[in-house]
Design a protein around this motif. Structure first.
Motif, PDB file in Angstrom:
ATOM      1  N   GLU A  76     -12.832   8.806   4.138  1.00 35.00           N
ATOM      2  CA  GLU A  76     -13.963   9.732   4.307  1.00 35.00           C
ATOM      3  C   GLU A  76     -15.217   9.022   4.801  1.00 35.00           C
ATOM      4  OE1 GLU A  76     -14.366  11.686   0.526  1.00 35.00           O
ATOM      5  OE2 GLU A  76     -12.688  13.046   0.925  1.00 35.00           O
ATOM      6  N   LYS A  77     -15.408   7.792   4.379  1.00 37.20           N
ATOM      7  CA  LYS A  77     -16.602   7.025   4.775  1.00 37.20           C
ATOM      8  C   LYS A  77     -16.396   6.277   6.093  1.00 37.20           C
ATOM      9  CE  LYS A  77     -18.874   7.764   0.855  1.00 37.20           C
ATOM     10  NZ  LYS A  77     -20.211   8.213   0.652  1.00 37.20           N
ATOM     11  N   GLY A  78     -15.204   6.398   6.673  1.00 36.12           N
ATOM     12  CA  GLY A  78     -14.935   5.773   7.963  1.00 36.12           C
ATOM     13  C   GLY A  78     -14.748   4.267   7.920  1.00 36.12           C
ATOM     14  N   ALA A  79     -14.382   3.733   6.770  1.00 38.53           N
ATOM     15  CA  ALA A  79     -14.178   2.291   6.638  1.00 38.53           C
ATOM     16  C   ALA A  79     -12.833   1.899   7.240  1.00 38.53           C
ATOM     17  CB  ALA A  79     -14.228   1.884   5.175  1.00 38.53           C
ATOM     18  N   THR A  80     -12.777   0.723   7.844  1.00 40.93           N
ATOM     19  CA  THR A  80     -11.483   0.205   8.276  1.00 40.93           C
ATOM     20  C   THR A  80     -10.916  -0.584   7.102  1.00 40.93           C
ATOM     21  OG1 THR A  80     -12.420  -1.806   9.227  1.00 40.93           O
ATOM     22  CG2 THR A  80     -12.144   0.062  10.703  1.00 40.93           C
ATOM     23  N   PHE A  81      -9.680  -0.285   6.748  1.00 45.37           N
ATOM     24  CA  PHE A  81      -9.088  -0.917   5.566  1.00 45.37           C
ATOM     25  C   PHE A  81      -7.578  -0.892   5.648  1.00 45.37           C
ATOM     26  CE2 PHE A  81      -8.827   3.509   4.470  1.00 45.37           C
ATOM     27  CZ  PHE A  81      -7.731   3.622   3.629  1.00 45.37           C
ATOM     28  N   ASP A  82      -6.983  -1.706   4.813  1.00 40.52           N
ATOM     29  CA  ASP A  82      -5.570  -1.609   4.512  1.00 40.52           C
ATOM     30  C   ASP A  82      -5.452  -1.857   3.019  1.00 40.52           C
ATOM     31  OD1 ASP A  82      -5.821  -4.365   4.200  1.00 40.52           O
ATOM     32  OD2 ASP A  82      -4.540  -4.870   5.871  1.00 40.52           O
ATOM     33  N   ASP A  83      -4.263  -1.683   2.479  1.00 38.22           N
ATOM     34  CA  ASP A  83      -4.126  -1.934   1.042  1.00 38.22           C
ATOM     35  C   ASP A  83      -2.889  -2.754   0.769  1.00 38.22           C
ATOM     36  OD1 ASP A  83      -1.915   0.031   0.566  1.00 38.22           O
ATOM     37  OD2 ASP A  83      -3.485   1.479   1.015  1.00 38.22           O
ATOM     38  N   LEU A  84      -2.938  -3.389  -0.374  1.00 35.14           N
ATOM     39  CA  LEU A  84      -1.899  -4.316  -0.782  1.00 35.14           C
ATOM     40  C   LEU A  84      -1.642  -4.107  -2.271  1.00 35.14           C
ATOM     41  CD1 LEU A  84      -0.226  -6.903  -0.134  1.00 35.14           C
ATOM     42  CD2 LEU A  84      -2.284  -8.215  -0.648  1.00 35.14           C
ATOM     43  N   VAL A  85      -0.371  -3.945  -2.622  1.00 29.84           N
ATOM     44  CA  VAL A  85       0.043  -3.864  -4.020  1.00 29.84           C
ATOM     45  C   VAL A  85       0.828  -5.135  -4.286  1.00 29.84           C
ATOM     46  CG1 VAL A  85       1.427  -2.602  -5.713  1.00 29.84           C
ATOM     47  CG2 VAL A  85       0.129  -1.343  -3.966  1.00 29.84           C
ATOM     48  N   ILE A  86       0.382  -5.884  -5.285  1.00 32.96           N
ATOM     49  CA  ILE A  86       0.990  -7.191  -5.531  1.00 32.96           C
ATOM     50  C   ILE A  86       1.272  -7.376  -7.019  1.00 32.96           C
ATOM     51  CG2 ILE A  86      -1.221  -8.388  -5.700  1.00 32.96           C
ATOM     52  CD1 ILE A  86       0.192 -10.657  -4.015  1.00 32.96           C
ATOM     53  N   GLU A  87       2.328  -8.094  -7.306  1.00 30.95           N
ATOM     54  CA  GLU A  87       2.745  -8.354  -8.677  1.00 30.95           C
ATOM     55  C   GLU A  87       2.077  -9.617  -9.199  1.00 30.95           C
ATOM     56  OE1 GLU A  87       6.944  -9.231 -11.040  1.00 30.95           O
ATOM     57  OE2 GLU A  87       6.877  -9.376  -8.858  1.00 30.95           O
ATOM     58  N   GLY A  88       1.546  -9.548 -10.431  1.00 34.76           N
ATOM     59  CA  GLY A  88       1.026 -10.747 -11.060  1.00 34.76           C
ATOM     60  C   GLY A  88      -0.298 -10.561 -11.765  1.00 34.76           C
ATOM     61  N   GLN A  89      -0.797 -11.654 -12.314  1.00 36.89           N
ATOM     62  CA  GLN A  89      -2.069 -11.645 -13.037  1.00 36.89           C
ATOM     63  C   GLN A  89      -3.207 -11.453 -12.045  1.00 36.89           C
ATOM     64  OE1 GLN A  89      -2.456 -11.702 -16.356  1.00 36.89           O
ATOM     65  NE2 GLN A  89      -0.230 -11.661 -16.456  1.00 36.89           N
ATOM     66  N   PRO A  90      -4.045 -10.430 -12.235  1.00 38.15           N
ATOM     67  CA  PRO A  90      -5.083 -10.114 -11.259  1.00 38.15           C
ATOM     68  C   PRO A  90      -6.016 -11.278 -10.917  1.00 38.15           C
ATOM     69  CG  PRO A  90      -4.872  -8.336 -12.834  1.00 38.15           C
ATOM     70  CD  PRO A  90      -4.004  -9.460 -13.328  1.00 38.15           C
ATOM     71  N   GLY A  91      -6.534 -11.982 -11.909  1.00 35.28           N
ATOM     72  CA  GLY A  91      -7.464 -13.070 -11.627  1.00 35.28           C
ATOM     73  C   GLY A  91      -6.862 -14.134 -10.728  1.00 35.28           C
ATOM     74  N   GLU A  92      -5.624 -14.454 -10.991  1.00 33.29           N
ATOM     75  CA  GLU A  92      -4.889 -15.448 -10.201  1.00 33.29           C
ATOM     76  C   GLU A  92      -4.614 -14.950  -8.787  1.00 33.29           C
ATOM     77  OE1 GLU A  92      -0.806 -16.903 -11.336  1.00 33.29           O
ATOM     78  OE2 GLU A  92      -1.934 -17.313 -13.190  1.00 33.29           O
ATOM     79  N   LYS A  93      -4.077 -13.746  -8.703  1.00 35.84           N
ATOM     80  CA  LYS A  93      -3.645 -13.190  -7.425  1.00 35.84           C
ATOM     81  C   LYS A  93      -4.827 -12.887  -6.501  1.00 35.84           C
ATOM     82  CE  LYS A  93       0.671 -13.538  -8.069  1.00 35.84           C
ATOM     83  NZ  LYS A  93       1.459 -14.459  -7.246  1.00 35.84           N
TER      84      LYS A  93
END
Length: 146
Positions: A76-93
Motif C-alpha cells: 500500500e505504501k509503494g515500498a519495494t520489498f521481498d520477504d524471507l522466512v528462515i529457521e532459527g534463533q532470531p538474534g543469530e539469524k
C-alpha cells in the motif's frame, strides 16, 4: 548498481509494525529495498511422515499469516520489498542475514526492556545491537505522522 538493502525483522507485534512504518520512510529517503524477515522455531526433525510435513505446513502457514499485514502495508505504501522466512534463533539469524546480504542497516521493533533485562532475557534487539555488522535502528514508542 543495486539498491541498498534494509533488513526489517518482524515477529507480528505492534512494535514490529511501528518499525515497518519507520523502515518505509527511511527506505524512500535512501532509495533502498526492504527485506522483510521472519524467523521461526526449528522444524521438529524427529517426526516421521506425514507428521513432519504437517508440522512444516503449520509453521509456514503461521509465518504467512504473520507476514501478511506487513506485506499489505508495504504494498500500500509503494515500498519495494521481498520477504524471507528462515529457521532459527532470531538474534543469530538476523545478524547472519545482514552480514551475508551486506545490508545497509537493520530496522526493528523492541518492547523497550532495559539493558539489564535485555541481557538476562536474551532480547533479540539486544543481541542484534551487539552483533550486527551494520547500523541498527531500534524503534520504540509511538509512531510519527504517516
Amino acid at each position: 548498481m543495486s539498491k541498498p538493502i534494509i533488513l526489517l525483522p518482524v515477529d507480528g507485534s505492534e512494535h514490529a509494525m511501528r518499525a515497518a512504518e519507520y523502515a518505509i520512510k527511511i527506505a524512500r529517503q535512501m532509495d533502498a529495498h526492504l527485506r522483510l524477515v521472519y524467523c521461526h522455531r526449528p522444524f521438529p526433525v524427529r517426526l516421521g511422515e506425514p507428521y513432519f510435513q504437517n508440522a512444516i505446513n503449520q509453521i509456514m502457514d503461521r509465518a504467512n499469516t504473520l507476514l501478511e499485514p506487513f506485506r499489505t502495508m508495504l504494498k500500500e505504501k509503494g515500498a519495494t520489498f521481498d520477504d524471507l522466512v528462515i529457521e532459527g534463533q532470531p538474534g543469530e539469524k538476523i545478524c547472519e542475514i545482514a552480514r551475508i546480504e551486506k545490508c545497509e542497516m537493520v530496522i526493528m521493533g523492541s518492547r523497550g526492556r532495559s539493558d539489564l533485562k535485555g541481557l538476562f532475557l536474551g532480547s533479540v534487539a539486544h543481541r542484534v545491537l551487539q552483533q550486527a555488522p551494520c547500523p541498527v535502528l531500534v524503534v520504540r514508542g509511538s509512531t510519527f505522522d504517516r
